[in-house]
Design a protein around this motif. Structure first.
Motif, PDB file in Angstrom:
ATOM      1  N   PHE A  41      11.263   7.491  -0.337  1.00  0.00           N
ATOM      2  CA  PHE A  41      10.934   8.474  -1.376  1.00  0.00           C
ATOM      3  C   PHE A  41      11.970   9.594  -1.462  1.00  0.00           C
ATOM      4  O   PHE A  41      11.971  10.378  -2.423  1.00  0.00           O
ATOM      5  CB  PHE A  41       9.526   9.047  -1.174  1.00  0.00           C
ATOM      6  CG  PHE A  41       9.316   9.844   0.086  1.00  0.00           C
ATOM      7  CD1 PHE A  41       9.812  11.130   0.217  1.00  0.00           C
ATOM      8  CD2 PHE A  41       8.601   9.299   1.148  1.00  0.00           C
ATOM      9  CE1 PHE A  41       9.604  11.866   1.373  1.00  0.00           C
ATOM     10  CE2 PHE A  41       8.394  10.031   2.312  1.00  0.00           C
ATOM     11  CZ  PHE A  41       8.891  11.313   2.431  1.00  0.00           C
ATOM     12  N   ARG A  45       0.043   4.986  10.091  1.00  0.00           N
ATOM     13  CA  ARG A  45       1.484   4.942   9.808  1.00  0.00           C
ATOM     14  C   ARG A  45       2.225   5.021  11.136  1.00  0.00           C
ATOM     15  O   ARG A  45       2.164   6.035  11.836  1.00  0.00           O
ATOM     16  CB  ARG A  45       1.901   6.091   8.893  1.00  0.00           C
ATOM     17  CG  ARG A  45       1.486   5.883   7.439  1.00  0.00           C
ATOM     18  CD  ARG A  45       1.775   7.093   6.582  1.00  0.00           C
ATOM     19  NE  ARG A  45       3.205   7.442   6.548  1.00  0.00           N
ATOM     20  CZ  ARG A  45       4.074   6.935   5.697  1.00  0.00           C
ATOM     21  NH1 ARG A  45       3.702   6.025   4.820  1.00  0.00           N
ATOM     22  NH2 ARG A  45       5.332   7.329   5.710  1.00  0.00           N
ATOM     23  N   HIS A  53      13.593   6.830  -5.500  1.00  0.00           N
ATOM     24  CA  HIS A  53      12.377   6.751  -4.687  1.00  0.00           C
ATOM     25  C   HIS A  53      12.137   5.345  -4.117  1.00  0.00           C
ATOM     26  O   HIS A  53      11.001   5.003  -3.785  1.00  0.00           O
ATOM     27  CB  HIS A  53      11.147   7.211  -5.485  1.00  0.00           C
ATOM     28  CG  HIS A  53      11.311   8.558  -6.106  1.00  0.00           C
ATOM     29  ND1 HIS A  53      11.479   9.705  -5.359  1.00  0.00           N
ATOM     30  CD2 HIS A  53      11.376   8.937  -7.406  1.00  0.00           C
ATOM     31  CE1 HIS A  53      11.613  10.740  -6.163  1.00  0.00           C
ATOM     32  NE2 HIS A  53      11.572  10.309  -7.412  1.00  0.00           N
ATOM     33  N   LYS A  54      13.200   4.565  -4.002  1.00  0.00           N
ATOM     34  CA  LYS A  54      13.097   3.224  -3.444  1.00  0.00           C
ATOM     35  C   LYS A  54      14.030   3.085  -2.241  1.00  0.00           C
ATOM     36  O   LYS A  54      14.981   3.859  -2.090  1.00  0.00           O
ATOM     37  CB  LYS A  54      13.434   2.175  -4.499  1.00  0.00           C
ATOM     38  CG  LYS A  54      12.459   2.148  -5.666  1.00  0.00           C
ATOM     39  CD  LYS A  54      12.821   1.073  -6.680  1.00  0.00           C
ATOM     40  CE  LYS A  54      11.828   1.055  -7.826  1.00  0.00           C
ATOM     41  NZ  LYS A  54      12.152   0.003  -8.829  1.00  0.00           N
ATOM     42  N   GLU A 110       0.849  -1.185   0.000  1.00  0.00           N
ATOM     43  CA  GLU A 110       0.000   0.000   0.000  1.00  0.00           C
ATOM     44  C   GLU A 110       0.890   1.242   0.000  1.00  0.00           C
ATOM     45  O   GLU A 110       2.094   1.164   0.281  1.00  0.00           O
ATOM     46  CB  GLU A 110      -0.898  -0.013   1.232  1.00  0.00           C
ATOM     47  CG  GLU A 110      -1.770  -1.252   1.349  1.00  0.00           C
ATOM     48  CD  GLU A 110      -2.466  -1.324   2.690  1.00  0.00           C
ATOM     49  OE1 GLU A 110      -2.801  -0.261   3.245  1.00  0.00           O
ATOM     50  OE2 GLU A 110      -2.657  -2.440   3.198  1.00  0.00           O
ATOM     51  N   ASP A 111       0.291   2.405  -0.239  1.00  0.00           N
ATOM     52  CA  ASP A 111       1.112   3.613  -0.336  1.00  0.00           C
ATOM     53  C   ASP A 111       1.673   4.075   1.000  1.00  0.00           C
ATOM     54  O   ASP A 111       2.471   5.014   1.045  1.00  0.00           O
ATOM     55  CB  ASP A 111       0.333   4.745  -1.007  1.00  0.00           C
ATOM     56  CG  ASP A 111      -0.952   5.113  -0.275  1.00  0.00           C
ATOM     57  OD1 ASP A 111      -1.182   4.587   0.834  1.00  0.00           O
ATOM     58  OD2 ASP A 111      -1.717   5.927  -0.813  1.00  0.00           O
ATOM     59  N   ARG A 112       1.292   3.425   2.094  1.00  0.00           N
ATOM     60  CA  ARG A 112       1.908   3.800   3.374  1.00  0.00           C
ATOM     61  C   ARG A 112       3.243   3.081   3.587  1.00  0.00           C
ATOM     62  O   ARG A 112       3.986   3.390   4.512  1.00  0.00           O
ATOM     63  CB  ARG A 112       0.959   3.474   4.523  1.00  0.00           C
ATOM     64  CG  ARG A 112       0.531   2.021   4.606  1.00  0.00           C
ATOM     65  CD  ARG A 112      -0.431   1.805   5.751  1.00  0.00           C
ATOM     66  NE  ARG A 112      -1.137   0.541   5.622  1.00  0.00           N
ATOM     67  CZ  ARG A 112      -1.821  -0.021   6.593  1.00  0.00           C
ATOM     68  NH1 ARG A 112      -1.892   0.562   7.769  1.00  0.00           N
ATOM     69  NH2 ARG A 112      -2.453  -1.162   6.415  1.00  0.00           N
ATOM     70  N   TYR A 113       3.536   2.076   2.740  1.00  0.00           N
ATOM     71  CA  TYR A 113       4.784   1.333   2.852  1.00  0.00           C
ATOM     72  C   TYR A 113       5.774   1.780   1.785  1.00  0.00           C
ATOM     73  O   TYR A 113       5.396   2.366   0.770  1.00  0.00           O
ATOM     74  CB  TYR A 113       4.535  -0.172   2.716  1.00  0.00           C
ATOM     75  CG  TYR A 113       3.600  -0.749   3.748  1.00  0.00           C
ATOM     76  CD1 TYR A 113       3.852  -0.579   5.108  1.00  0.00           C
ATOM     77  CD2 TYR A 113       2.469  -1.458   3.373  1.00  0.00           C
ATOM     78  CE1 TYR A 113       3.005  -1.111   6.062  1.00  0.00           C
ATOM     79  CE2 TYR A 113       1.615  -2.001   4.320  1.00  0.00           C
ATOM     80  CZ  TYR A 113       1.873  -1.815   5.660  1.00  0.00           C
ATOM     81  OH  TYR A 113       1.030  -2.341   6.601  1.00  0.00           O
ATOM     82  N   LYS A 169      -4.740   6.812   6.896  1.00  0.00           N
ATOM     83  CA  LYS A 169      -4.069   5.523   7.019  1.00  0.00           C
ATOM     84  C   LYS A 169      -3.189   5.520   8.270  1.00  0.00           C
ATOM     85  O   LYS A 169      -2.580   6.530   8.622  1.00  0.00           O
ATOM     86  CB  LYS A 169      -3.197   5.230   5.797  1.00  0.00           C
ATOM     87  CG  LYS A 169      -3.985   4.990   4.510  1.00  0.00           C
ATOM     88  CD  LYS A 169      -3.036   4.684   3.362  1.00  0.00           C
ATOM     89  CE  LYS A 169      -3.812   4.272   2.115  1.00  0.00           C
ATOM     90  NZ  LYS A 169      -4.662   5.355   1.599  1.00  0.00           N
ATOM     91  N   ASP A 207       8.779   1.007  -1.170  1.00  0.00           N
ATOM     92  CA  ASP A 207       8.970   0.041  -2.252  1.00  0.00           C
ATOM     93  C   ASP A 207      10.170  -0.825  -1.876  1.00  0.00           C
ATOM     94  O   ASP A 207      11.311  -0.373  -1.902  1.00  0.00           O
ATOM     95  CB  ASP A 207       9.216   0.784  -3.565  1.00  0.00           C
ATOM     96  CG  ASP A 207       9.344  -0.160  -4.748  1.00  0.00           C
ATOM     97  OD1 ASP A 207       9.523  -1.378  -4.535  1.00  0.00           O
ATOM     98  OD2 ASP A 207       9.279   0.320  -5.895  1.00  0.00           O
TER      99      ASP A 207
END
Length: 389
Positions: free
Chosen positions: A158, A246, A163-164, A123-126, A244, A128
């Motif tokens: 990010f 976090r 961005h990883k 999800e976008d809270r985690y 969310k 990559d």
């Protein structure tokens, strides 16, 4: 809330340590807070004092928004990175229940290798995690390493050029603050143990401690008494309604609720004696010049802050009154600090919806606790701090 604070000077019998300062009367503390607001331009601030593991005073000052509506002790404020300490307190309860082993590789909790979680799994809270493929050092990561900021990650993936997330040094070998390290621990609990971290924090911390106006996500009932924020240039920012959970920083809270939390942690409520001691002790020395920017080189031993170490979700320090721990929280319009000294189970918590207030935090903490040895220059780097009086 009270007429005077308990005098603690009699505890000076602790050999070789500075006398414990008596907490100032209400009027004196209020005068100090108002001076800090005047000298920094801060528009709103709330302060709680804990002595003997009990909440002795909770006060709020100034405004909660540009309309000039008053900041109160039950105004919803952004907890920022104080969230990390509360999350760590929650994890230590799982340690007591033997559901989490601080020194077990996260690989043993996850059903699949970490780099294999991609696409809909993340999800976008985690972060990559795919960039970790081929770097087997991720298997060295443990809950202890993640919660004490020794993962080797940048603060957030990010911020990396691609961005990883990447590992910049062998996990566990040194300190470098990482919000994504904390979020990875959340990922392990959710994907490995099947837990809902926000719900666990509510059941284990917020509800038992009576923190009725604290949540890891936005609640509609917060809207009636909510703090917006002020930035360094004096502009207002609306409160972010976070949707969310976090673990690195989504908590909304109040100064009254944070006072309950600080008192519980400093007296050891909710944890075994061993887990509570483990949380606040130094897991490893901190050797950088300042906390930010992250991934700084370590200083020579002679140039480091003596006694500064990484705790579990907090920072350990040694000072003239003995050991203590602290945690701060920050964004563009928020400044928070929570400082405790073990001797006398004494703490001060300051929440501000104006980031300019941070320059005055040393003065407020000193007014309540006396000189305890918080490494302010390490924490705030080049920020020009108000002189302590």
């Amino acid at each position: 809330m009270r007429s005077t604070f308990l005098a603690m000077a009699t505890m000076a019998a602790w050999a070789g340590m500075a006398p414990v300062s008596a907490a100032p009367p209400d009027a004196e503390l209020s005068r100090t807070v108002k001076e800090v607001m005047r000298d920094t331009g801060a528009q709103g601030m709330a302060v709680a004092v804990i002595d003997g593991g009990k909440v002795l005073d909770v006060q709020a000052y100034g405004k909660r928004n540009a309309k000039g509506e008053p900041l109160t002790t039950d105004t919803i404020m952004y907890g920022a990175s104080l969230t990390k300490a509360v999350f760590a307190y929650t994890v230590m309860q799982l340690v007591d229940e033997k559901r989490v082993d601080l020194d077990r590789s996260i690989a043993t909790y996850l059903p699949r290798p970490l780099p294999d979680y991609v696409g809909d799994d993340i999800e976008d809270r985690y972060a990559d995690y795919s960039a970790l493929k081929g770097d087997e050092r991720w298997r060295k990561l443990t809950p202890r390493i993640l919660l004490s900021h020794r993962s080797g990650f940048a603060n957030f993936g990010f911020l990396e050029p691609d961005h990883k997330l990447h590992i910049h040094f062998d996990p566990g070998t040194r300190y470098s603050y990482s919000g994504d390290g904390i979020i990875l621990m959340q990922f392990v609990l959710e994907k490995g143990l099947g837990l809902d971290v926000g719900d666990e924090m509510r059941k284990r911390v917020f509800a038992p401690l009576g923190m009725k106006r604290t949540s890891m996500m936005w609640r509609a009932d917060f809207a009636g008494n909510l703090a917006d924020g002020w930035t360094l240039d004096g502009k207002t920012e609306p409160h972010d309604e976070r949707s969310k959970t976090r673990a690195a920083g989504s908590m909304d809270t109040t100064i009254a609720d944070m006072a309950r939390l600080a008192a519980a942690v400093v007296r050891g409520q909710g944890l075994s004696a061993a887990s509570r001691a483990e949380m606040v002790r130094s897991q490893a020395p901190i050797a950088t010049k300042s906390q930010f920017p992250t991934l700084q080189p370590d200083l020579p031993v002679a140039d480091r802050v003596p006694g500064l170490g990484a705790g579990i979700g907090v920072v350990h320090f040694e000072g003239p009154q003995g050991p203590g721990f602290f945690k701060t929280g920050h964004n563009d319009s928020t400044g928070n600090v929570w400082v405790c000294v073990e001797r006398g189970q004494r703490c001060v918590v300051v929440l501000s919806n104006d980031v300019r207030a941070e320059a005055g935090f040393p003065r407020i903490v000193h007014a309540v606790l006396g000189e305890v040895g918080v490494p302010w220059a390490w924490e705030y780097g080049d920020l020009k701090l108000l002189p302590v009086r």
